[in-house]
Design an enzyme around this catalytic site. Structure first.
Site, PDB file in Angstrom:
ATOM      1  N   ASP A  88      11.955 -11.218   0.221  1.00  0.00           N
ATOM      2  CA  ASP A  88      11.134 -11.202  -0.984  1.00  0.00           C
ATOM      3  C   ASP A  88      11.005 -12.629  -1.463  1.00  0.00           C
ATOM      4  O   ASP A  88      12.000 -13.290  -1.738  1.00  0.00           O
ATOM      5  CB  ASP A  88      11.792 -10.350  -2.079  1.00  0.00           C
ATOM      6  CG  ASP A  88      11.478  -8.876  -1.870  1.00  0.00           C
ATOM      7  OD1 ASP A  88      10.347  -8.588  -1.455  1.00  0.00           O
ATOM      8  OD2 ASP A  88      12.379  -8.057  -2.102  1.00  0.00           O
ATOM      9  N   LYS A 141       6.487  -1.404  -2.135  1.00  0.00           N
ATOM     10  CA  LYS A 141       6.846  -2.833  -2.058  1.00  0.00           C
ATOM     11  C   LYS A 141       7.498  -3.281  -3.366  1.00  0.00           C
ATOM     12  O   LYS A 141       8.500  -3.997  -3.357  1.00  0.00           O
ATOM     13  CB  LYS A 141       5.590  -3.652  -1.774  1.00  0.00           C
ATOM     14  CG  LYS A 141       5.774  -5.151  -1.950  1.00  0.00           C
ATOM     15  CD  LYS A 141       5.779  -5.878  -0.621  1.00  0.00           C
ATOM     16  CE  LYS A 141       6.029  -7.360  -0.848  1.00  0.00           C
ATOM     17  NZ  LYS A 141       6.694  -7.988   0.304  1.00  0.00           N
ATOM     18  N   THR A 147      -7.533  -0.730   4.855  1.00  0.00           N
ATOM     19  CA  THR A 147      -8.832  -0.461   4.227  1.00  0.00           C
ATOM     20  C   THR A 147      -9.981  -0.807   5.163  1.00  0.00           C
ATOM     21  O   THR A 147     -10.973  -0.077   5.243  1.00  0.00           O
ATOM     22  CB  THR A 147      -8.950  -1.256   2.912  1.00  0.00           C
ATOM     23  OG1 THR A 147      -7.980  -0.760   1.990  1.00  0.00           O
ATOM     24  CG2 THR A 147     -10.331  -1.101   2.307  1.00  0.00           C
ATOM     25  N   THR A 154       1.194  -2.439  10.361  1.00  0.00           N
ATOM     26  CA  THR A 154       2.279  -1.485  10.647  1.00  0.00           C
ATOM     27  C   THR A 154       1.952  -0.084  10.147  1.00  0.00           C
ATOM     28  O   THR A 154       2.696   0.849  10.403  1.00  0.00           O
ATOM     29  CB  THR A 154       3.580  -1.942   9.944  1.00  0.00           C
ATOM     30  OG1 THR A 154       3.312  -2.033   8.546  1.00  0.00           O
ATOM     31  CG2 THR A 154       4.016  -3.298  10.466  1.00  0.00           C
ATOM     32  N   SER A 155       0.845   0.083   9.439  1.00  0.00           N
ATOM     33  CA  SER A 155       0.516   1.396   8.859  1.00  0.00           C
ATOM     34  C   SER A 155      -0.526   2.109   9.728  1.00  0.00           C
ATOM     35  O   SER A 155      -1.120   1.508  10.613  1.00  0.00           O
ATOM     36  CB  SER A 155      -0.055   1.184   7.445  1.00  0.00           C
ATOM     37  OG  SER A 155      -1.324   0.554   7.533  1.00  0.00           O
ATOM     38  N   SER A 208      -7.880  -5.982   4.887  1.00  0.00           N
ATOM     39  CA  SER A 208      -7.204  -6.216   6.163  1.00  0.00           C
ATOM     40  C   SER A 208      -7.194  -4.936   6.992  1.00  0.00           C
ATOM     41  O   SER A 208      -7.397  -3.842   6.484  1.00  0.00           O
ATOM     42  CB  SER A 208      -5.768  -6.665   5.903  1.00  0.00           C
ATOM     43  OG  SER A 208      -5.114  -5.687   5.103  1.00  0.00           O
ATOM     44  N   ARG A 209      -6.951  -5.134   8.290  1.00  0.00           N
ATOM     45  CA  ARG A 209      -6.722  -3.990   9.167  1.00  0.00           C
ATOM     46  C   ARG A 209      -5.247  -3.631   9.111  1.00  0.00           C
ATOM     47  O   ARG A 209      -4.414  -4.410   8.659  1.00  0.00           O
ATOM     48  CB  ARG A 209      -7.090  -4.349  10.613  1.00  0.00           C
ATOM     49  CG  ARG A 209      -8.567  -4.643  10.831  1.00  0.00           C
ATOM     50  CD  ARG A 209      -8.846  -4.733  12.325  1.00  0.00           C
ATOM     51  NE  ARG A 209     -10.222  -5.164  12.588  1.00  0.00           N
ATOM     52  CZ  ARG A 209     -11.274  -4.354  12.586  1.00  0.00           C
ATOM     53  NH1 ARG A 209     -11.112  -3.065  12.311  1.00  0.00           N
ATOM     54  NH2 ARG A 209     -12.475  -4.820  12.856  1.00  0.00           N
ATOM     55  N   ALA A 210      -4.921  -2.418   9.595  1.00  0.00           N
ATOM     56  CA  ALA A 210      -3.527  -1.977   9.621  1.00  0.00           C
ATOM     57  C   ALA A 210      -2.725  -2.903  10.533  1.00  0.00           C
ATOM     58  O   ALA A 210      -3.208  -3.337  11.576  1.00  0.00           O
ATOM     59  CB  ALA A 210      -3.427  -0.557  10.132  1.00  0.00           C
ATOM     60  N   GLY A 227       0.809  -1.228   0.000  1.00  0.00           N
ATOM     61  CA  GLY A 227       0.000   0.000   0.000  1.00  0.00           C
ATOM     62  C   GLY A 227       0.832   1.263   0.000  1.00  0.00           C
ATOM     63  O   GLY A 227       2.017   1.248   0.287  1.00  0.00           O
TER      64      GLY A 227
END
Lengths: 502, 502
Positions: free
Chosen positions: B264, B296, B211, B206-207, B202-204, B176
């Site tokens: 990765d 990312k 959404t 680390t941010s 999903s919920r946050a 994101g």
């Protein structure tokens, strides 16, 4: 805004990984965005550690203005009650990118391995990162030059004993067998032969006894490097605990992650063994590989493959190395547990009539092979010389002198509590379950209680009558004896007796 | 000999890994040979868990006849105060040998991946073993058939929504950008166009906002599968929290280990995204890849490589997929934080004159591309149709209907505390530090406090006068506002203003 908290001991043993416990309402957790599993740097005066955060709920056992440290974190930081630690986000470890590139399949050089080893010793790398490193090196993923580089990096991270260019003999056994306590006998013979053999050994981690535990039943083993040197200069040999000497200190960290993963990694096994030998200053090393279905090395083929790599890396390091492949099927000697194994060792050194022959023969094989390997050795003559040194009492005398030099010999004690386990029926002893025999010894208190353990009264192949004693349980307390007995009686087939017809 | 102990909550959050705390004098630790880091099986009635042991010292906070469970262990076992748990050594997980063979370089089939996924969900695998699995799959170590097999195994371990063979559209954004909250707008447009789009988010972690957090500022999002179906059948679309739906439930466990390792892994990224889309029943999926130095996906080249694999695996799964590469350099919209981002979303849907143009254009690009991908789509015409649906108010109306169906629309609130941050000097806004802007929003309380965060008042490229407001800080409490402000004032270059001559 202050970033310090009062440090308190959590009294929690998380093994080696440092953990810090903080209250969920702690202002630092909030402001720094710390959450469970965050890596946190804690500074105290000129010292610092990096710990993994566990968050303690409000109303639990931790105040909001305190941070509790796990036993390993408390020790590593050298904290005292009342200290205030400063909390911050750690810099990402430089070696994390090297672990990443190794995981992606790149090759690492010595600088790369050295960075990983150094960050491991600073606990800048989490257990997850160590697991990633171990996995990235698993199987055959370390080639020969990488194995050499890792070995040198591991050796270089600790101290190396300097013997002024003299010949130093050493031995190592890959994967132990219960009761296979040849080391004190081999060291005594080699020292009696006039060679230098500064032997460092480990304590038990999952077994009922390590060589250091067994030796400690007869003499002090927690010597520092200066004391070790004094003993070896005076008597030619020693058998001390390696844990206090910082020889290849990163090895313990890698092993702690490798063991639960149970990965076979030729490169890491070789680096682990040879970095410690090189750090001890060895010039001539004998590697004993017991081969058996339940041993670390399962087949001759596996032993050969391991032998090829260990020999190649030894050459690169300038070590003279020989391989000794032995039978790894059955336990050795009679005793299982520190004191009971020490009694076997002394019986062999003292040439007692009832000394366990298998332990004596294994010790002579190894000492002989090591004498053959020495610069003045003549191939094939070492074993006769070893036997002569043992039978003449020279080895016994040297062993006693070594014990005195290490701080004083003590006769192994006897356990306060004993009980015999009898054969439920007549039969031929066809197998011994090493794993469960070891477990019974641990239930009885070994190695925590030095005198606790098992004394086998029968050997593979013996004919046994109904009611004949099979082994003795030894314990320090009636409770531990009862506990071991209850487990022993709940098990069948720990010792397998073939039924026989009338 | 009893092997049960009274269970008590430790009140310690170890994140997802279950941990059990036992007193060092506990008879079970002694008799079973449990030590720190031992994996322990705990049975309670017909339920059981496997936890990692931490040993609590005598005299600390735990009684000798108690075992304390971490928050995740307590919840997983469904324990209640007073329960007595039975303790034993767990069977080694069958999948451990599969992780081992993957680490040794072998290929795994779907049965192998399914065993690993199943043991992961039973927490039979420790975090060390999960880290080993992630590492063994890192880089390009999963080939295309393995990626397909892992995707199917992950999907198969949870529920799959069945839409009776109808066309189901979906979108996913790889990595994101702050404020890039296009999803609610895209879902509203696609549903208004008559398509089905059951969107889970999903919920946050680390941010400052995920959404699901942003949508929750406007309507309930914690719907179960039945409620989700009702909403989608009625309105064509939904925006709900995926966490409660068990769609590819192992993904969260893998991500928790992948994140700290920062590996990765093309194969695992593709399996993570596509297993969730397949489980949601999607037939046509648009993958948005913002490309930028701090995103990312860092380069067009990386985007293409990822695109090749994601397309190949989609084909194998029977998914129709399109890739959408977008600019990932700057934050999107004005708000950073759940409510402030919701305000941007509503401004676009309501065609407010001050609605952020960049968010509107991105949403139209994505909705248009998705309409082109749909079976009845005509390449290149989707965007005009999307704009028409937005400008006519049809998307707004549909969004309000979706909110009502999810449990009722609520107008986003406003924070109790606000303060403006002013430009220290005149200049041209040349860059925004996404990482530190996000940190300030988190210090202010986002996402925990829905109204907390940042409202940007300037955009990249704006000329700014000395003292002109750059952004607003929003917080629920004066303390959090002061805390975020103190950090913001301690930083330079969060927003970079190029000095200008007179």
């Amino acid at each position: 805004m202050t970033d310090t908290l009062a440090l308190v001991p959590a009294g929690i043993d998380t093994y080696r990984q440092p953990v810090v416990y903080m209250n969920e309402d702690c202002h630092i957790c909030r402001s720094e965005g710390f959450a469970a599993q965050t890596r946190v740097r804690i500074d105290l005066e000129d010292r610092w550690i990096i710990a993994t955060l566990n968050v303690v709920g409000r109303g639990a056992w931790l105040d909001v203005d305190q941070a509790a440290l796990s036993a390993s974190a408390w020790a590593a930081l050298g904290a005292r009650a009342g200290d205030k630690g400063a909390f911050s986000h750690p810099e990402p470890p430089v070696s994390a990118s090297m672990i990443r590139s190794k995981a992606y399949g790149d090759r690492l050089d010595q600088a790369g391995f050295a960075a990983i080893v150094s960050d491991t010793l600073d606990s800048r790398l989490s257990d997850l990162e160590l697991a990633a490193f171990v996995t990235a090196c698993a199987g055959e993923r370390l080639d020969e030059p990488e194995t050499v580089a890792l070995t040198r990096a591991m050796q270089g991270a600790g101290q190396t004993l300097d013997w002024g260019g003299r010949t130093i003999l050493d031995k190592h056994c890959v994967g132990g067998l219960p009761g296979n306590r040849t080391t004190p006998i081999v060291v005594a013979i080699i020292a009696a032969a006039g060679h230098l053999i500064p032997k460092t050994s480990s304590r038990a981690i999952t077994s009922p006894a390590g060589t250091a535990d067994t030796m400690e039943a007869m003499a002090p083993v927690a010597l520092d490097a200066a004391a070790l040197r004094r003993v070896v200069e005076a008597e030619g040999g020693c058998i001390v605990w390696g844990g206090g000497l910082a020889l290849s200190p990163a090895d313990d960290h890698f092993i702690r992650v490798e063991r639960p993963l149970d990965f076979d990694s030729t490169g890491q096994l070789v680096a682990s063994v040879l970095s410690k030998k090189a750090a001890a200053g060895a010039t001539h090393v004998l590697i004993d590989m017991p081969v058996g279905p339940t041993a670390k090395v399962r087949s001759e083929k596996a032993a050969e493959a391991l032998g090829v790599r260990v020999s190649a890396v030894s050459n690169a390091l300038g070590l003279n190395l020989a391989l000794h492949i032995s039978d790894g099927i059955a336990p050795v000697g009679r005793g299982i547990g520190p004191t009971l194994e020490a009694i076997d060792v002394l019986a062999v050194l003292r040439r007692a009539p009832d000394a366990p022959a298998d332990l004596r023969e294994r010790a002579l094989d190894l000492a002989g092979h090591l004498l053959d390997l020495a610069p003045d050795g003549v191939a094939g003559q070492g074993r006769d010389r070893a036997r002569a040194l043992l039978d003449s009492g020279a080895a016994e005398a040297r062993f006693m002198a070594i014990c005195e030099a290490q701080g004083g010999f003590r006769e192994p004690g006897t356990a306060a509590q004993r009980i015999e386990i009898h054969a439920p029926h007549a039969g031929l002893l066809t197998s011994v379950d090493n794993r469960r025999i070891a477990r019974i010894a641990k239930l009885a208190g070994a190695p925590r209680q030095k005198c606790a353990g098992i004394r086998l009264l029968v050997r593979l192949g013996d004919r046994v009558d109904e009611g004949q004693p099979l082994y003795e349980l030894h314990a320090e307390t009636a409770g531990e004896l009862a506990y071991a007995l209850a487990y022993a009686e709940s098990q069948t087939g720990v010792l397998t007796l073939s039924e026989e017809g009338p």
